[in-house]
Design a protein around this motif. Structure first.
Motif, PDB file in Angstrom:
ATOM      1  N   MET A 128      22.945  -9.234  24.732  1.00  0.00           N
ATOM      2  CA  MET A 128      24.332  -8.892  25.063  1.00  0.00           C
ATOM      3  C   MET A 128      24.976  -9.924  25.979  1.00  0.00           C
ATOM      4  N   ARG A 129      24.176 -10.817  26.576  1.00  0.00           N
ATOM      5  CA  ARG A 129      24.762 -11.680  27.608  1.00  0.00           C
ATOM      6  C   ARG A 129      25.447 -12.918  27.058  1.00  0.00           C
ATOM      7  N   GLN A 130      25.068 -13.339  25.850  1.00  0.00           N
ATOM      8  CA  GLN A 130      25.812 -14.462  25.247  1.00  0.00           C
ATOM      9  C   GLN A 130      26.988 -13.832  24.494  1.00  0.00           C
ATOM     10  N   PRO A 173      24.469  -1.011  28.287  1.00  0.00           N
ATOM     11  CA  PRO A 173      24.407  -2.354  27.710  1.00  0.00           C
ATOM     12  C   PRO A 173      25.267  -3.288  28.560  1.00  0.00           C
ATOM     13  N   HIS A 174      24.948  -4.575  28.532  1.00  0.00           N
ATOM     14  CA  HIS A 174      25.688  -5.514  29.383  1.00  0.00           C
ATOM     15  C   HIS A 174      27.072  -5.777  28.786  1.00  0.00           C
ATOM     16  N   LEU A 175      28.023  -4.922  29.153  1.00  0.00           N
ATOM     17  CA  LEU A 175      29.397  -5.071  28.661  1.00  0.00           C
ATOM     18  C   LEU A 175      30.182  -5.852  29.700  1.00  0.00           C
ATOM     19  N   ALA A 190      30.950  -9.915  40.643  1.00  0.00           N
ATOM     20  CA  ALA A 190      32.147  -9.181  40.227  1.00  0.00           C
ATOM     21  C   ALA A 190      31.857  -8.259  39.033  1.00  0.00           C
ATOM     22  N   GLU A 191      30.993  -8.737  38.081  1.00  0.00           N
ATOM     23  CA  GLU A 191      30.687  -7.907  36.918  1.00  0.00           C
ATOM     24  C   GLU A 191      30.060  -6.582  37.294  1.00  0.00           C
ATOM     25  N   SER A 192      29.313  -6.594  38.403  1.00  0.00           N
ATOM     26  CA  SER A 192      28.553  -5.393  38.774  1.00  0.00           C
ATOM     27  C   SER A 192      29.439  -4.316  39.381  1.00  0.00           C
ATOM     28  N   ASP A 207      30.010 -12.395  45.835  1.00  0.00           N
ATOM     29  CA  ASP A 207      30.582 -13.367  44.916  1.00  0.00           C
ATOM     30  C   ASP A 207      29.430 -14.224  44.399  1.00  0.00           C
ATOM     31  N   LYS A 208      29.315 -14.339  43.084  1.00  0.00           N
ATOM     32  CA  LYS A 208      28.182 -15.116  42.546  1.00  0.00           C
ATOM     33  C   LYS A 208      28.676 -16.243  41.663  1.00  0.00           C
ATOM     34  N   VAL A 209      28.054 -17.388  41.812  1.00  0.00           N
ATOM     35  CA  VAL A 209      28.324 -18.489  40.879  1.00  0.00           C
ATOM     36  C   VAL A 209      26.986 -18.857  40.256  1.00  0.00           C
ATOM     37  N   ARG A 210      26.941 -18.853  38.918  1.00  0.00           N
ATOM     38  CA  ARG A 210      25.692 -19.213  38.234  1.00  0.00           C
ATOM     39  C   ARG A 210      25.787 -20.661  37.783  1.00  0.00           C
ATOM     40  N   HIS A 211      24.835 -21.479  38.270  1.00  0.00           N
ATOM     41  CA  HIS A 211      24.827 -22.887  37.871  1.00  0.00           C
ATOM     42  C   HIS A 211      23.867 -23.138  36.712  1.00  0.00           C
ATOM     43  N   VAL A 228      22.546  -3.136  43.660  1.00  0.00           N
ATOM     44  CA  VAL A 228      22.502  -2.450  42.362  1.00  0.00           C
ATOM     45  C   VAL A 228      22.981  -3.417  41.282  1.00  0.00           C
ATOM     46  N   ASP A 229      22.157  -3.584  40.235  1.00  0.00           N
ATOM     47  CA  ASP A 229      22.568  -4.445  39.124  1.00  0.00           C
ATOM     48  C   ASP A 229      22.095  -3.822  37.811  1.00  0.00           C
ATOM     49  N   ASP A 230      22.685  -4.251  36.705  1.00  0.00           N
ATOM     50  CA  ASP A 230      22.256  -3.674  35.425  1.00  0.00           C
ATOM     51  C   ASP A 230      20.933  -4.284  34.968  1.00  0.00           C
ATOM     52  N   ILE A 231      20.850  -5.618  35.012  1.00  0.00           N
ATOM     53  CA  ILE A 231      19.654  -6.304  34.517  1.00  0.00           C
ATOM     54  C   ILE A 231      19.044  -7.126  35.644  1.00  0.00           C
ATOM     55  N   ILE A 232      17.725  -7.044  35.796  1.00  0.00           N
ATOM     56  CA  ILE A 232      17.052  -8.014  36.677  1.00  0.00           C
ATOM     57  C   ILE A 232      16.190  -8.859  35.748  1.00  0.00           C
ATOM     58  N   SER A 233      16.565 -10.116  35.576  1.00  0.00           N
ATOM     59  CA  SER A 233      15.845 -10.970  34.625  1.00  0.00           C
ATOM     60  C   SER A 233      15.027 -12.019  35.390  1.00  0.00           C
ATOM     61  N   THR A 234      15.637 -13.130  35.756  1.00  0.00           N
ATOM     62  CA  THR A 234      14.896 -14.094  36.594  1.00  0.00           C
ATOM     63  C   THR A 234      14.813 -13.581  38.035  1.00  0.00           C
ATOM     64  N   ALA A 235      15.637 -12.583  38.355  1.00  0.00           N
ATOM     65  CA  ALA A 235      15.769 -12.011  39.709  1.00  0.00           C
ATOM     66  C   ALA A 235      16.447 -12.966  40.687  1.00  0.00           C
ATOM     67  N   ARG A 236      16.927 -14.118  40.199  1.00  0.00           N
ATOM     68  CA  ARG A 236      17.571 -15.068  41.126  1.00  0.00           C
ATOM     69  C   ARG A 236      18.802 -14.429  41.779  1.00  0.00           C
ATOM     70  N   THR A 237      19.525 -13.597  41.009  1.00  0.00           N
ATOM     71  CA  THR A 237      20.717 -12.942  41.572  1.00  0.00           C
ATOM     72  C   THR A 237      20.310 -12.074  42.760  1.00  0.00           C
ATOM     73  N   MET A 238      19.295 -11.236  42.548  1.00  0.00           N
ATOM     74  CA  MET A 238      18.834 -10.334  43.610  1.00  0.00           C
ATOM     75  C   MET A 238      18.232 -11.138  44.770  1.00  0.00           C
TER      76      MET A 238
HETATM   77  C1  R5P Z   1      24.931 -10.662  34.986  1.00  0.00           C
HETATM   78  O1  R5P Z   1      25.072 -11.320  33.996  1.00  0.00           O
HETATM   79  C2  R5P Z   1      24.032  -9.454  35.024  1.00  0.00           C
HETATM   80  O2  R5P Z   1      24.780  -8.337  35.380  1.00  0.00           O
HETATM   81  C3  R5P Z   1      22.896  -9.647  36.011  1.00  0.00           C
HETATM   82  O3  R5P Z   1      23.431  -9.927  37.282  1.00  0.00           O
HETATM   83  C4  R5P Z   1      22.035 -10.769  35.570  1.00  0.00           C
HETATM   84  O4  R5P Z   1      21.595 -10.531  34.274  1.00  0.00           O
HETATM   85  C5  R5P Z   1      20.837 -10.960  36.473  1.00  0.00           C
HETATM   86  O5  R5P Z   1      20.114 -12.048  35.992  1.00  0.00           O
HETATM   87  P1  R5P Z   1      19.034 -12.756  36.872  1.00  0.00           P
HETATM   88  O6  R5P Z   1      18.041 -11.695  37.305  1.00  0.00           O
HETATM   89  O7  R5P Z   1      18.407 -13.743  35.925  1.00  0.00           O
HETATM   90  O8  R5P Z   1      19.703 -13.411  38.019  1.00  0.00           O
END
Ligand code: R5P
Length: 297
Positions: free
Chosen positions: A94-96, A127-129, A170-172, A191-195, A218-228
């Motif tokens: 859903m993220r692309q 779902p990641h809307l 902002a998405e969250s 505020d998040k900037v993804r490089h 609180v976030d929808d997806i924790i993937s690489t966890a870099r955001t958290m």
């Molecule tokens: C933003 O796209 C999503 O809501 C999550 O913040 C993102 O998927 C988290 O990804 P990661 O754990 O890789 O930083």
């Protein structure tokens, strides 16, 4: 649900068992193995003719699961099944959701086309809307989008004293605001900037007035966890106690879980939409209710 049976995909036994038990429906086994050349062998044991089928599928890291899903759906139809409802608590790809650079595949759309051609209905959780407003923007079949916010709020209320909810970007805000409302707690959004995939920078607003609170990211997806991880560091740097991290979907790629613990999260809690050792919030009832009272959204 008398006329309904449940079949789970390879690797989704726990999801299938939980749902079948809660729904009180028969579980038909999909016998499966790989031939020496790694092609799939599938065999359905039990009768699905003239019955609706709930297909339970944990679709994290779904590439290896897609062919069994397509084969199983075909098999069920050939054996006379009526409606096929896919329950996929985590909806991948859903993220692309845009062509950010010329020539990129918008895989969310292609994936939606594939599933829409495979099953009759889709039930999923948060779902990641982001750029799409509804799943109907890309899915051609009826879908039910369920929300974990009430379950997250309930867990936070029972486990955290004086919570301050924190959305990492902002998405969250869409789900953090709702969880905060239900938990009767204040919230802030960072505020998040993804490089890059594993490279994010997070900016924290002035949080001095919240120093007596316990931050809960609180976030929808924790993937690489870099955001958290970045959010935990920044909040602690601003004088708040180590945050509790709550995620709906415990994707945890590579060493993400260990890295988040190492970064100083007070606790990491997820729902069992994806099975993981951090699961503490059960979604079975939410999913089962949606299957019992289907809404054609
Ligand atoms: C933003 O796209 C999503 O809501 C999550 O913040 C993102 O998927 C988290 O990804 P990661 O754990 O890789 O930083």
């Amino acid at each position: 649900m008398n006329e309904t049976v449940l079949v789970e995909l390879p690797g989704s036994v726990s999801l299938g068992r939980r749902l079948a038990t809660r729904l009180g429906v028969e579980r038909l086994e999909l016998e499966h193995r790989r031939f020496p050349d790694e092609e799939w062998y599938l065999r359905l044991t039990g009768a699905c003719a003239d019955r609706d089928v709930v297909l339970a599928a944990g679709l994290v890291r779904c590439d290896a699961k897609l062919l069994p899903l397509l084969f199983a759906a075909d098999l069920l139809r050939e054996l006379g099944a009526r409606r096929l409802t896919l329950v996929a608590p985590y909806l991948p790809y859903m993220r692309q959701d845009a062509r950010f650079q010329a020539g990129e595949a918008v895989t969310s759309r292609s994936f939606a086309k594939l599933l829409s051609a495979t099953v009759d209905m889709l039930v999923t959780l948060d779902p990641h809307l982001h750029r799409y407003r509804h799943l109907e923007d890309i899915y051609a079949i009826p879908t039910q989008t369920l929300h974990a916010a009430p379950l997250l709020a309930e867990w936070i209320k029972s486990a955290v004293t004086a919570p301050l909810l924190v959305g990492p970007d902002a998405e969250s805000e869409q789900w953090v605001a709702e969880v905060a409302r239900l938990a009767a707690a204040p919230y802030v959004v960072l505020d998040k900037v993804r490089h890059g995939d594993s490279d994010v920078a997070v900016t924290v607003p002035d949080v001095r007035r919240w120093r007596g609170h316990s931050p809960v990211l609180v976030d929808d997806i924790i993937s690489t966890a870099r955001t958290m991880i970045e959010a935990v560091r920044e909040l602690v740097h601003r004088g708040l106690p180590p945050p509790v991290c709550v995620g709906v979907h415990a994707v945890f790629s590579g060493d993400a879980y260990a890295a988040l613990r190492l970064a100083g999260a007070a606790r990491i809690v997820t729902t069992n939409a994806i099975e993981h050792e951090s699961n503490a919030i059960d979604t079975t009832e939410l999913l089962a209710k949606a299957l019992e009272e289907p809404r054609e959204a």
